[in-house]
Design a protein around this motif. Structure first.
Motif, PDB file in Angstrom:
ATOM      1  N   LEU A  52       0.821  -1.205   0.000  1.00  0.00           N
ATOM      2  CA  LEU A  52       0.000   0.000   0.000  1.00  0.00           C
ATOM      3  C   LEU A  52       0.859   1.260   0.000  1.00  0.00           C
ATOM      4  CD1 LEU A  52      -2.814  -1.067   2.501  1.00  0.00           C
ATOM      5  CD2 LEU A  52      -2.863  -1.119   0.000  1.00  0.00           C
ATOM      6  N   VAL A  53       2.074   1.154   0.540  1.00  0.00           N
ATOM      7  CA  VAL A  53       3.006   2.282   0.506  1.00  0.00           C
ATOM      8  C   VAL A  53       3.314   2.626  -0.948  1.00  0.00           C
ATOM      9  CG1 VAL A  53       5.316   3.077   1.149  1.00  0.00           C
ATOM     10  CG2 VAL A  53       4.018   1.624   2.733  1.00  0.00           C
ATOM     11  N   LEU A  54       3.644   1.614  -1.723  1.00  0.00           N
ATOM     12  CA  LEU A  54       3.938   1.837  -3.141  1.00  0.00           C
ATOM     13  C   LEU A  54       2.721   2.415  -3.865  1.00  0.00           C
ATOM     14  CD1 LEU A  54       5.877   1.574  -5.542  1.00  0.00           C
ATOM     15  CD2 LEU A  54       5.037  -0.772  -5.836  1.00  0.00           C
ATOM     16  N   ALA A  55       1.549   1.874  -3.586  1.00  0.00           N
ATOM     17  CA  ALA A  55       0.328   2.381  -4.228  1.00  0.00           C
ATOM     18  C   ALA A  55       0.106   3.857  -3.888  1.00  0.00           C
ATOM     19  CB  ALA A  55      -0.876   1.551  -3.792  1.00  0.00           C
ATOM     20  N   ALA A  56       0.296   4.216  -2.632  1.00  0.00           N
ATOM     21  CA  ALA A  56       0.106   5.610  -2.223  1.00  0.00           C
ATOM     22  C   ALA A  56       1.110   6.534  -2.908  1.00  0.00           C
ATOM     23  CB  ALA A  56       0.219   5.731  -0.708  1.00  0.00           C
ATOM     24  N   VAL A  57       2.357   6.090  -3.016  1.00  0.00           N
ATOM     25  CA  VAL A  57       3.385   6.900  -3.671  1.00  0.00           C
ATOM     26  C   VAL A  57       3.055   7.077  -5.154  1.00  0.00           C
ATOM     27  CG1 VAL A  57       5.813   6.908  -4.389  1.00  0.00           C
ATOM     28  CG2 VAL A  57       5.211   6.346  -2.027  1.00  0.00           C
ATOM     29  N   LEU A  58       2.647   5.996  -5.822  1.00  0.00           N
ATOM     30  CA  LEU A  58       2.310   6.083  -7.241  1.00  0.00           C
ATOM     31  C   LEU A  58       1.111   7.003  -7.475  1.00  0.00           C
ATOM     32  CD1 LEU A  58       2.838   2.382  -8.382  1.00  0.00           C
ATOM     33  CD2 LEU A  58       4.287   4.365  -8.888  1.00  0.00           C
ATOM     34  N   ILE A  59       0.093   6.864  -6.650  1.00  0.00           N
ATOM     35  CA  ILE A  59      -1.091   7.726  -6.797  1.00  0.00           C
ATOM     36  C   ILE A  59      -0.709   9.184  -6.572  1.00  0.00           C
ATOM     37  CG2 ILE A  59      -3.309   8.344  -5.749  1.00  0.00           C
ATOM     38  CD1 ILE A  59      -3.720   5.288  -5.321  1.00  0.00           C
ATOM     39  N   SER A  60       0.116   9.424  -5.567  1.00  0.00           N
ATOM     40  CA  SER A  60       0.565  10.791  -5.281  1.00  0.00           C
ATOM     41  C   SER A  60       1.351  11.362  -6.457  1.00  0.00           C
ATOM     42  CB  SER A  60       1.422  10.789  -4.014  1.00  0.00           C
ATOM     43  OG  SER A  60       1.918  12.072  -3.754  1.00  0.00           O
ATOM     44  N   ALA A  61       2.256  10.566  -7.016  1.00  0.00           N
ATOM     45  CA  ALA A  61       3.071  11.029  -8.146  1.00  0.00           C
ATOM     46  C   ALA A  61       2.205  11.281  -9.380  1.00  0.00           C
ATOM     47  CB  ALA A  61       4.155  10.008  -8.458  1.00  0.00           C
ATOM     48  N   ILE A  62       1.302  10.364  -9.669  1.00  0.00           N
ATOM     49  CA  ILE A  62       0.418  10.526 -10.832  1.00  0.00           C
ATOM     50  C   ILE A  62      -0.466  11.744 -10.657  1.00  0.00           C
ATOM     51  CG2 ILE A  62      -1.529   9.499 -12.071  1.00  0.00           C
ATOM     52  CD1 ILE A  62      -0.144   6.745 -11.517  1.00  0.00           C
ATOM     53  N   ASN A  63      -0.982  11.939  -9.455  1.00  0.00           N
ATOM     54  CA  ASN A  63      -1.827  13.097  -9.170  1.00  0.00           C
ATOM     55  C   ASN A  63      -1.048  14.389  -9.404  1.00  0.00           C
ATOM     56  OD1 ASN A  63      -4.026  14.660  -8.247  1.00  0.00           O
ATOM     57  ND2 ASN A  63      -3.284  14.570  -6.154  1.00  0.00           N
ATOM     58  N   ALA A  64       0.193  14.440  -8.922  1.00  0.00           N
ATOM     59  CA  ALA A  64       1.006  15.647  -9.093  1.00  0.00           C
ATOM     60  C   ALA A  64       1.292  15.919 -10.568  1.00  0.00           C
ATOM     61  CB  ALA A  64       2.304  15.512  -8.307  1.00  0.00           C
ATOM     62  N   VAL A  65       1.642  14.880 -11.319  1.00  0.00           N
ATOM     63  CA  VAL A  65       1.951  15.051 -12.745  1.00  0.00           C
ATOM     64  C   VAL A  65       0.712  15.506 -13.520  1.00  0.00           C
ATOM     65  CG1 VAL A  65       2.573  13.799 -14.858  1.00  0.00           C
ATOM     66  CG2 VAL A  65       3.884  13.443 -12.759  1.00  0.00           C
ATOM     67  N   VAL A  66      -0.415  14.858 -13.282  1.00  0.00           N
ATOM     68  CA  VAL A  66      -1.654  15.205 -13.989  1.00  0.00           C
ATOM     69  C   VAL A  66      -2.088  16.628 -13.637  1.00  0.00           C
ATOM     70  CG1 VAL A  66      -4.111  14.654 -14.145  1.00  0.00           C
ATOM     71  CG2 VAL A  66      -2.425  12.833 -14.274  1.00  0.00           C
ATOM     72  N   ARG A  67      -1.950  16.987 -12.366  1.00  0.00           N
ATOM     73  CA  ARG A  67      -2.355  18.327 -11.934  1.00  0.00           C
ATOM     74  C   ARG A  67      -1.472  19.393 -12.585  1.00  0.00           C
ATOM     75  NH1 ARG A  67      -2.059  17.739  -6.598  1.00  0.00           N
ATOM     76  NH2 ARG A  67       0.020  18.610  -6.497  1.00  0.00           N
ATOM     77  N   LYS A  68      -0.150  19.155 -12.634  1.00  0.00           N
ATOM     78  CA  LYS A  68       0.763  20.156 -13.209  1.00  0.00           C
ATOM     79  C   LYS A  68       0.722  20.164 -14.743  1.00  0.00           C
ATOM     80  CE  LYS A  68       2.524  21.607  -9.339  1.00  0.00           C
ATOM     81  NZ  LYS A  68       2.142  22.898  -8.816  1.00  0.00           N
ATOM     82  N   ALA A  69       0.665  18.991 -15.353  1.00  0.00           N
ATOM     83  CA  ALA A  69       0.731  18.905 -16.814  1.00  0.00           C
ATOM     84  C   ALA A  69      -0.597  19.248 -17.492  1.00  0.00           C
ATOM     85  CB  ALA A  69       1.181  17.517 -17.238  1.00  0.00           C
ATOM     86  N   PHE A  70      -1.708  18.807 -16.903  1.00  0.00           N
ATOM     87  CA  PHE A  70      -3.009  18.976 -17.566  1.00  0.00           C
ATOM     88  C   PHE A  70      -3.974  19.862 -16.792  1.00  0.00           C
ATOM     89  CE2 PHE A  70      -1.370  14.716 -18.667  1.00  0.00           C
ATOM     90  CZ  PHE A  70      -1.172  14.919 -20.028  1.00  0.00           C
ATOM     91  N   ASN A  71      -3.526  20.371 -15.641  1.00  0.00           N
ATOM     92  CA  ASN A  71      -4.359  21.233 -14.798  1.00  0.00           C
ATOM     93  C   ASN A  71      -5.687  20.542 -14.441  1.00  0.00           C
ATOM     94  OD1 ASN A  71      -4.737  23.536 -13.264  1.00  0.00           O
ATOM     95  ND2 ASN A  71      -5.783  24.630 -14.921  1.00  0.00           N
ATOM     96  N   VAL A  72      -5.596  19.233 -14.166  1.00  0.00           N
ATOM     97  CA  VAL A  72      -6.761  18.439 -13.801  1.00  0.00           C
ATOM     98  C   VAL A  72      -6.488  17.806 -12.443  1.00  0.00           C
ATOM     99  CG1 VAL A  72      -8.161  16.421 -14.400  1.00  0.00           C
ATOM    100  CG2 VAL A  72      -7.306  17.921 -16.196  1.00  0.00           C
ATOM    101  N   SER A  73      -7.461  17.864 -11.565  1.00  0.00           N
ATOM    102  CA  SER A  73      -7.276  17.258 -10.252  1.00  0.00           C
ATOM    103  C   SER A  73      -8.627  16.832  -9.700  1.00  0.00           C
ATOM    104  CB  SER A  73      -6.607  18.264  -9.299  1.00  0.00           C
ATOM    105  OG  SER A  73      -6.326  17.635  -8.073  1.00  0.00           O
ATOM    106  N   SER A  74      -8.559  15.981  -8.694  1.00  0.00           N
ATOM    107  CA  SER A  74      -9.774  15.520  -8.031  1.00  0.00           C
ATOM    108  C   SER A  74      -9.457  15.268  -6.561  1.00  0.00           C
ATOM    109  CB  SER A  74     -10.270  14.227  -8.684  1.00  0.00           C
ATOM    110  OG  SER A  74     -11.291  13.658  -7.902  1.00  0.00           O
ATOM    111  N   ASN A  75     -10.418  15.584  -5.721  1.00  0.00           N
ATOM    112  CA  ASN A  75     -10.252  15.299  -4.296  1.00  0.00           C
ATOM    113  C   ASN A  75     -10.160  13.802  -4.040  1.00  0.00           C
ATOM    114  OD1 ASN A  75     -10.204  17.929  -3.247  1.00  0.00           O
ATOM    115  ND2 ASN A  75     -12.431  18.074  -3.387  1.00  0.00           N
TER     116      ASN A  75
END
Length: 197
Positions: A25-48
């Motif tokens: 679950l540590v790995l899953a949390a890190v991957l989700i966090s990284a993907i969220n950051a990339v998507v938010r910065k690159a595409f200006n898309v985010s979700s709670n």
């Protein structure tokens, strides 16, 4: 006593398996966090939902691995005075702590949290944040995690009584094993090598 020691081994095996699973679950949390950051910065898309799933994973890691942590003798202990006593006295004090503090705490937390889980399940409670997640799964981590901790407490109690009877070696000795990080790295390497074949 041999039947109780067998029960203790089964509980230890369950805690070990759940602890190893929870480490992923540590790995899953890190991957989700990284993907969220990339998507938010690159595409200006985010979700709670991305933020909340990270919180849910943290709750699951912390609560589901509590029994595993106890099995590995990694819980915080305040040994300012305890280390001055003989090993038998230390074990007797730990038995008292398990019976007088751990088991009542486990029962109280399960008793108080279970109605919240049921209520959230029945009402379909959702996060108040836009795009938030349903709440009952994260609420359920509390009674499940404490139940697993209580089970491991039973195993630890059995082992300590067996030690006092001279049936097993010191159960409080930390096993010289790999750290959780080393085990996770090996599991990732093994999975990668398995995928190549």
């Amino acid at each position: 006593m041999s039947a109780l020691l067998q029960l203790s081994k089964l509980i230890d095996a369950l805690s070990e398996r759940i602890g190893r699973w929870a480490s992923w679950l540590v790995l899953a949390a890190v991957l989700i966090s990284a993907i969220n950051a990339v998507v938010r910065k690159a595409f200006n898309v985010s979700s709670n939902a991305y933020l909340e799933i990270q919180w849910y994973l943290f709750a699951a890691m912390f609560l589901l691995a509590a029994g595993y942590t106890m099995l590995r003798q990694e819980h915080v202990k305040i040994d300012v005075i305890l280390h001055r006593f003989t090993k038998r006295t230390q074990i007797k004090i730990e038995i008292f702590g398990i019976v007088a503090f751990l088991f009542p705490l486990v029962l109280v937390v399960i008793d108080l949290s279970w109605p919240l889980v049921v209520k959230a399940w029945l009402t379909g409670e959702m996060s108040s944040n836009a795009g938030g997640l349903i709440r009952w799964p994260v609420y359920a981590m509390l009674p499940i995690g404490f139940a697993l901790l209580g089970l491991q407490g039973i195993s630890e109690l059995i082992k300590r009584v067996a030690f006092l009877k001279g049936l097993i070696d010191d159960p409080t000795e930390k096993k010289l094993a790999k750290t959780a990080e080393e085990e996770l790295a090996e599991a990732i390497r093994a999975a990668a090598e398995g995928a190549k074949k």
